[in-house]
Design a protein around this motif. Structure first.
Motif, PDB file in Angstrom:
ATOM      1  N   PRO A 289      69.755  18.865   5.508  1.00 44.21           N
ATOM      2  CA  PRO A 289      69.115  17.883   5.166  1.00 44.21           C
ATOM      3  C   PRO A 289      69.656  16.554   6.335  1.00 44.21           C
ATOM      4  N   ASP A 290      70.713  16.606   6.626  1.00 46.64           N
ATOM      5  CA  ASP A 290      71.072  15.355   7.813  1.00 46.64           C
ATOM      6  C   ASP A 290      70.486  15.774   9.063  1.00 46.64           C
ATOM      7  N   LEU A 291      70.049  17.138   9.312  1.00 48.39           N
ATOM      8  CA  LEU A 291      69.641  17.462  10.539  1.00 48.39           C
ATOM      9  C   LEU A 291      67.940  17.111  10.662  1.00 48.39           C
ATOM     10  N   VAL A 292      67.345  17.118   9.524  1.00 49.97           N
ATOM     11  CA  VAL A 292      66.007  16.827   9.254  1.00 49.97           C
ATOM     12  C   VAL A 292      66.093  15.133   9.534  1.00 49.97           C
ATOM     13  N   THR A 293      66.979  14.424   8.945  1.00 47.26           N
ATOM     14  CA  THR A 293      66.948  12.991   9.102  1.00 47.26           C
ATOM     15  C   THR A 293      67.281  12.642  10.565  1.00 47.26           C
ATOM     16  N   ALA A 294      68.237  13.345  11.074  1.00 43.23           N
ATOM     17  CA  ALA A 294      68.706  13.158  12.395  1.00 43.23           C
ATOM     18  C   ALA A 294      67.387  13.142  13.267  1.00 43.23           C
ATOM     19  N   CYS A 295      66.427  14.298  13.127  1.00 40.92           N
ATOM     20  CA  CYS A 295      65.306  14.568  14.169  1.00 40.92           C
ATOM     21  C   CYS A 295      64.264  13.507  13.784  1.00 40.92           C
ATOM     22  N   GLU A 296      64.162  12.977  12.401  1.00 39.18           N
ATOM     23  CA  GLU A 296      63.218  12.002  12.028  1.00 39.18           C
ATOM     24  C   GLU A 296      63.695  10.428  12.882  1.00 39.18           C
ATOM     25  N   ASN A 297      64.586  10.277  12.992  1.00 44.14           N
ATOM     26  CA  ASN A 297      65.317   9.102  13.480  1.00 44.14           C
ATOM     27  C   ASN A 297      65.273   9.214  14.875  1.00 44.14           C
ATOM     28  N   ALA A 298      65.275  10.292  15.791  1.00 43.59           N
ATOM     29  CA  ALA A 298      65.146  10.544  17.354  1.00 43.59           C
ATOM     30  C   ALA A 298      63.756  10.759  17.442  1.00 43.59           C
ATOM     31  N   ARG A 299      62.781  11.054  16.522  1.00 43.98           N
ATOM     32  CA  ARG A 299      61.506  11.371  16.789  1.00 43.98           C
ATOM     33  C   ARG A 299      61.311  12.572  17.707  1.00 43.98           C
ATOM     34  N   ILE A 300      62.016  13.629  17.147  1.00 43.03           N
ATOM     35  CA  ILE A 300      61.949  15.106  17.959  1.00 43.03           C
ATOM     36  C   ILE A 300      61.469  16.014  16.935  1.00 43.03           C
ATOM     37  N   THR A 301      60.698  16.725  17.643  1.00 49.37           N
ATOM     38  CA  THR A 301      59.885  18.034  16.703  1.00 49.37           C
ATOM     39  C   THR A 301      61.310  18.875  16.102  1.00 49.37           C
ATOM     40  N   LEU A 302      60.969  19.376  14.747  1.00 48.25           N
ATOM     41  CA  LEU A 302      61.761  20.092  14.279  1.00 48.25           C
ATOM     42  C   LEU A 302      61.209  21.306  13.368  1.00 48.25           C
ATOM     43  N   LEU A 303      61.418  22.401  13.657  1.00 47.01           N
ATOM     44  CA  LEU A 303      60.601  23.567  13.142  1.00 47.01           C
ATOM     45  C   LEU A 303      61.663  24.483  12.431  1.00 47.01           C
ATOM     46  N   LYS A 304      61.180  24.980  11.228  1.00 47.40           N
ATOM     47  CA  LYS A 304      62.065  26.024  10.588  1.00 47.40           C
ATOM     48  C   LYS A 304      61.592  27.532  10.683  1.00 47.40           C
ATOM     49  N   LEU A 305      62.291  28.329  10.958  1.00 48.02           N
ATOM     50  CA  LEU A 305      62.088  29.840  11.416  1.00 48.02           C
ATOM     51  C   LEU A 305      62.483  30.594  10.127  1.00 48.02           C
ATOM     52  N   SER A 306      61.555  31.467   9.524  1.00 48.73           N
ATOM     53  CA  SER A 306      62.025  32.299   8.473  1.00 48.73           C
ATOM     54  C   SER A 306      63.290  33.251   8.620  1.00 48.73           C
ATOM     55  N   ILE A 307      64.045  33.369   7.703  1.00 46.90           N
ATOM     56  CA  ILE A 307      65.173  34.173   7.795  1.00 46.90           C
ATOM     57  C   ILE A 307      64.806  35.736   8.122  1.00 46.90           C
ATOM     58  N   GLU A 308      63.579  35.964   7.821  1.00 48.09           N
ATOM     59  CA  GLU A 308      63.193  37.530   8.332  1.00 48.09           C
ATOM     60  C   GLU A 308      62.868  37.745   9.698  1.00 48.09           C
ATOM     61  N   VAL A 309      62.633  36.784  10.565  1.00 52.18           N
ATOM     62  CA  VAL A 309      61.960  36.423  11.882  1.00 52.18           C
ATOM     63  C   VAL A 309      63.377  36.394  12.757  1.00 52.18           C
ATOM     64  N   PRO A 310      63.573  37.120  13.777  1.00 54.55           N
ATOM     65  CA  PRO A 310      64.647  37.068  14.839  1.00 54.55           C
ATOM     66  C   PRO A 310      64.188  36.038  15.844  1.00 54.55           C
ATOM     67  N   PHE A 311      65.199  35.345  16.567  1.00 54.78           N
ATOM     68  CA  PHE A 311      64.780  34.451  17.597  1.00 54.78           C
ATOM     69  C   PHE A 311      63.917  35.413  18.782  1.00 54.78           C
ATOM     70  N   THR A 312      64.450  36.660  19.127  1.00 50.58           N
ATOM     71  CA  THR A 312      63.782  37.559  19.948  1.00 50.58           C
ATOM     72  C   THR A 312      62.251  37.569  19.738  1.00 50.58           C
ATOM     73  N   ALA A 313      61.767  37.568  18.457  1.00 47.31           N
ATOM     74  CA  ALA A 313      60.252  37.616  18.114  1.00 47.31           C
ATOM     75  C   ALA A 313      59.736  36.325  18.861  1.00 47.31           C
ATOM     76  N   ILE A 314      60.324  35.168  18.702  1.00 44.28           N
ATOM     77  CA  ILE A 314      59.745  33.884  19.385  1.00 44.28           C
ATOM     78  C   ILE A 314      59.607  33.915  20.985  1.00 44.28           C
ATOM     79  N   THR A 315      60.785  34.568  21.305  1.00 49.41           N
ATOM     80  CA  THR A 315      60.927  34.843  22.955  1.00 49.41           C
ATOM     81  C   THR A 315      59.742  35.637  23.286  1.00 49.41           C
ATOM     82  N   GLN A 316      59.504  36.808  22.677  1.00 47.76           N
ATOM     83  CA  GLN A 316      58.343  37.623  22.947  1.00 47.76           C
ATOM     84  C   GLN A 316      57.070  36.994  22.918  1.00 47.76           C
TER      85      GLN A 316
END
Length: 522
Positions: free
Chosen positions: A92-119
Motif C-alpha cells: 500500500p505504501d508503494l501505491v501511495t508513493a506513486c500517487e503522490n509522485a504522479r508516476i504510473t504504477l502497474l500490477k503484474l499477475s503472479i503467473e506472468v514472468p517479466f520475460t513475457a513483458i520483454t517479449q
C-alpha cells in the motif's frame, strides 16, 4: 503503434492492471525500453522514459517513497510491480508513493514472468519499426510520383497530411510561403514569415524558431543544388511534442523538398540566362531585332501587343540582394502577368505586356512598396519606361527605364518611381545614343589616361572620377584619395596634358564628365 504503457496494457496475455495513472498519457507517451531492477537507488542506471520492472526486494532496506523518488529523478515512464508468492499484493505504501509522485504504477499477475513483458515489448517495437519503414517506402514512392507530376511543395505537404495531421509551412530564405497545410499554417502573416526567413539565413540555422502567436516551430532544412539552405519545412509545434515517426516523416519530406528546390533552381538558372539574352538582343538594336519576338513568346508574352519595362534597384549594394529577383517574379505571378525578369549587375529589369499607360506608375509604386517591405532595405527605386507599341519599340523603353532608375538610385531622397522624362538629366540625352557610340566617345577621351595608368600604375582615371565627384574641391578629393594636395595637382596637370582638356574650363570639364558617364552606360 509505438511502445507505450497503453500498448502493454492492451495485451490481455500480460495480465497487467493499472493501479495508478501518472501525469503523462499512457497511450501516447513512448517507452524507451524496460529496466528490471531491485536496487535501492536505481536512478544512475535508468534511462529516461524507461519502464521499470521490480518484485520489491528493495522494500526491506528503503521506503517506497525513497524508491519512487529515485524513479522520478531518472524520469522513468512508470513502474511495473510483479507479484510473487512472498508478495501477493502491491504494498500500500508503494501505491501511495506513486500517487503522490504522479508516476504510473502497474500490477503484474503472479503467473506472468517479466520475460513475457520483454517479449511483448520487443514485438511491439519490431512491428512499429516495420510500420514506419513501410510507411516511409510508401510515402517515398508517393512523393517521387508527386514531384514527377509537377505538384511541387504543395504536393509534398498533401501527401504528408494523409498520414499526419500537422500544421506545416514551406518557407524560403526571403520569407515567402511556398506551401502551407493546416488552418494554423495558412493563417501565418507576413511578419511571421519574415522571421522564419531570417532564421533560415542564420549560420547555422536554428532547430526551432519562435513565431508570435504560435510559439515554437520545428525547422527542417531544405537544401538546394549546391548544399546551401534555401528553404525550410516548418512544423508549427515544438520538437518535444512530435512523435518519433512524425519526425522521421518530416525529415523525409524535407529531403524530397530539396529535390524540388534543386529542380527549380536549375530551371530558374536557365530562365535567368534566357532573360539576360533577351536584354542583349533588345540592346543590340537592328542586329538582333528579329530574334526578340520568338524569345518573348517563349515567356508567354505577345510581341505584337503593348509592352512595358520597369527597372528596379533594391538597397544600396551594387548587385541586387539575395531573393530580390524571386520577390519581383512573385509580384507579377500574384497578378497573373507573364513577365521576363532579368537581373543585371546593378539592377533588375522586367518586361511584361501592359495596356493601361496611366496605371503603370501605380504598378511601379506598388512594386517598390512590396519590395521595401519584404526585403527591409533602405531604399527601393523603380524606373519606368514609356509603353512600347510592340517588341520593336522595346530598346528605347529599356534604355530610358534603366537610366531613370539609375538617376533615382543616386538620389538619397525624393520619389522612388519616375519615368525617363521626369528625371530630366544629362543621362537622358546620353541614353538616346547607341551604346557603341557612347563606348567610342568614352574610349577616345579616357583612352590616354588608361594607357598611362596601365603603364605606370598612376591612377589618373580614378583621380579624375574623384575630382569631378567632389565638384572640383581640391582638399576633399585629396582626402578621398589619401594623397597630398600637391600630388593631386600634379595628377590633374598630367590629365590635362594627356587628354587635351583642362578641368578648370567648363567646356572641357563637361567633356570629361560625360566621357565618364558614357563609359558606365556604354
Amino acid at each position: 503503434m509505438v511502445l507505450s504503457v497503453g500498448a502493454l496494457l492492451a495485451d490481455p496475455t500480460l495480465e497487467l492492471t493499472l493501479l495508478v495513472r501518472g501525469a503523462g498519457d499512457i497511450g501516447k507517451d513512448e517507452v524507451l525500453w524496460l529496466h528490471n531492477t531491485e536496487l535501492p537507488d536505481p536512478a544512475p542506471y535508468i534511462r529516461e522514459t524507461e519502464l521499470v520492472l521490480t518484485n520489491g526486494l528493495w522494500h526491506t532496506s528503503i521506503t517506497a517513497d525513497a524508491f519512487v523518488g529515485s524513479l522520478v529523478r531518472a524520469r522513468a515512464s512508470g513502474l511495473v510491480f510483479g507479484l510473487t508468492k512472498e508478495t501477493p499484493q502491491v504494498p500500500p505504501d508503494l501505491v501511495t508513493a506513486c500517487e503522490n509522485a504522479r508516476i504510473t504504477l502497474l500490477k503484474l499477475s503472479i503467473e506472468v514472468p517479466f520475460t513475457a513483458i520483454t517479449q511483448a515489448a520487443a514485438k511491439i517495437q519490431s512491428e512499429a519499426r516495420t510500420d514506419v519503414l513501410e510507411g516511409m517506402i510508401r510515402r517515398g514512392n508517393a512523393l517521387a510520383a508527386s514531384l514527377t507530376r509537377g505538384a511541387g511543395a504543395t504536393g509534398v505537404l498533401e501527401i504528408l497530411s494523409k498520414d499526419y495531421d500537422l500544421p506545416l509551412l514551406v518557407v524560403d530564405r526571403a520569407g515567402s510561403c511556398l506551401a502551407a497545410m493546416g488552418e494554423a499554417a495558412k493563417g501565418i502573416d507576413s511578419d511571421q514569415l519574415r522571421i522564419a526567413g531570417q532564421a533560415l539565413a542564420q549560420h547555422p540555422p536554428p532547430l526551432e524558431v519562435t513565431l508570435s502567436g504560435v510559439g515554437s516551430a520545428v525547422v527542417y532544412l531544405v537544401e538546394g543544388a549546391v548544399g546551401s539552405v534555401d528553404a525550410g519545412l516548418l512544423c508549427l509545434k515544438p520538437l518535444h511534442e512530435l512523435e518519433r515517426n512524425e519526425q522521421a516523416a518530416l525529415e523525409q519530406a524535407a529531403r524530397f523538398l530539396s529535390l524540388e528546390v534543386a529542380k527549380k533552381q536549375a530551371l530558374h538558372a536557365i530562365e535567368s540566362r534566357f532573360s539576360g539574352e533577351v536584354l542583349e538582343m533588345i540592346l543590340s538594336g537592328a542586329a538582333r531585332a528579329a530574334e526578340v519576338p520568338d524569345r518573348l513568346r517563349a515567356f508567354g508574352i505577345d510581341p505584337s501587343g503593348p509592352l512595358a519595362v520597369l527597372t528596379i534597384a533594391v538597397g544600396a549594394a551594387d548587385a541586387p540582394p539575395e531573393g530580390s529577383t524571386e520577390e519581383v517574379e512573385q509580384f507579377f505571378r500574384s497578378r497573373g502577368t507573364p513577365v521576363i525578369v532579368a537581373a543585371g549587375s546593378h539592377d533588375i529589369v522586367t518586361i511584361f505586356p501592359w495596356t493601361n499607360t496611366g496605371a503603370l506608375a501605380d504598378l511601379a509604386e506598388s512594386l517598390a512598396e512590396v519590395l521595401a517591405l519584404r526585403l527591409a532595405l533602405d531604399r527601393t527605386v523603380v524606373g519606368i519606361g514609356e509603353l512600347a507599341r510592340n517588341a520593336a519599340g522595346l530598346r528605347d523603353s529599356l534604355v530610358r527605364s534603366r537610366e531613370a532608375c539609375h538617376v533615382l538610385r543616386r538620389r538619397s531622397r525624393g520619389p522612388r518611381t519616375a519615368t525617363f522624362a521626369e528625371v530630366g538629366t544629362h543621362r537622358m540625352l546620353l541614353g538616346l545614343h547607341d551604346r557603341t557610340i557612347l563606348r567610342r566617345f568614352a574610349d577616345d577621351v579616357l583612352g590616354p589616361l588608361r594607357t598611362a595608368d596601365a603603364r605606370n600604375g598612376s591612377e589618373l582615371e580614378r583621380t579624375l572620377r574623384a575630382f569631378l565627384r567632389n565638384d572640383g574641391h581640391w582638399s576633399a578629393t585629396a582626402t578621398d584619395l589619401y594623397v597630398h594636395v600637391n600630388t593631386l595637382r600634379n595628377r590633374i596637370s598630367r590629365i590635362t596634358e594627356l587628354t587635351g582638356r583642362d578641368v578648370n574650363k567648363v567646356e572641357d570639364a563637361v567633356d570629361l564628365f560625360l566621357a565618364l558617364e558614357a563609359d558606365e552606360m556604354g
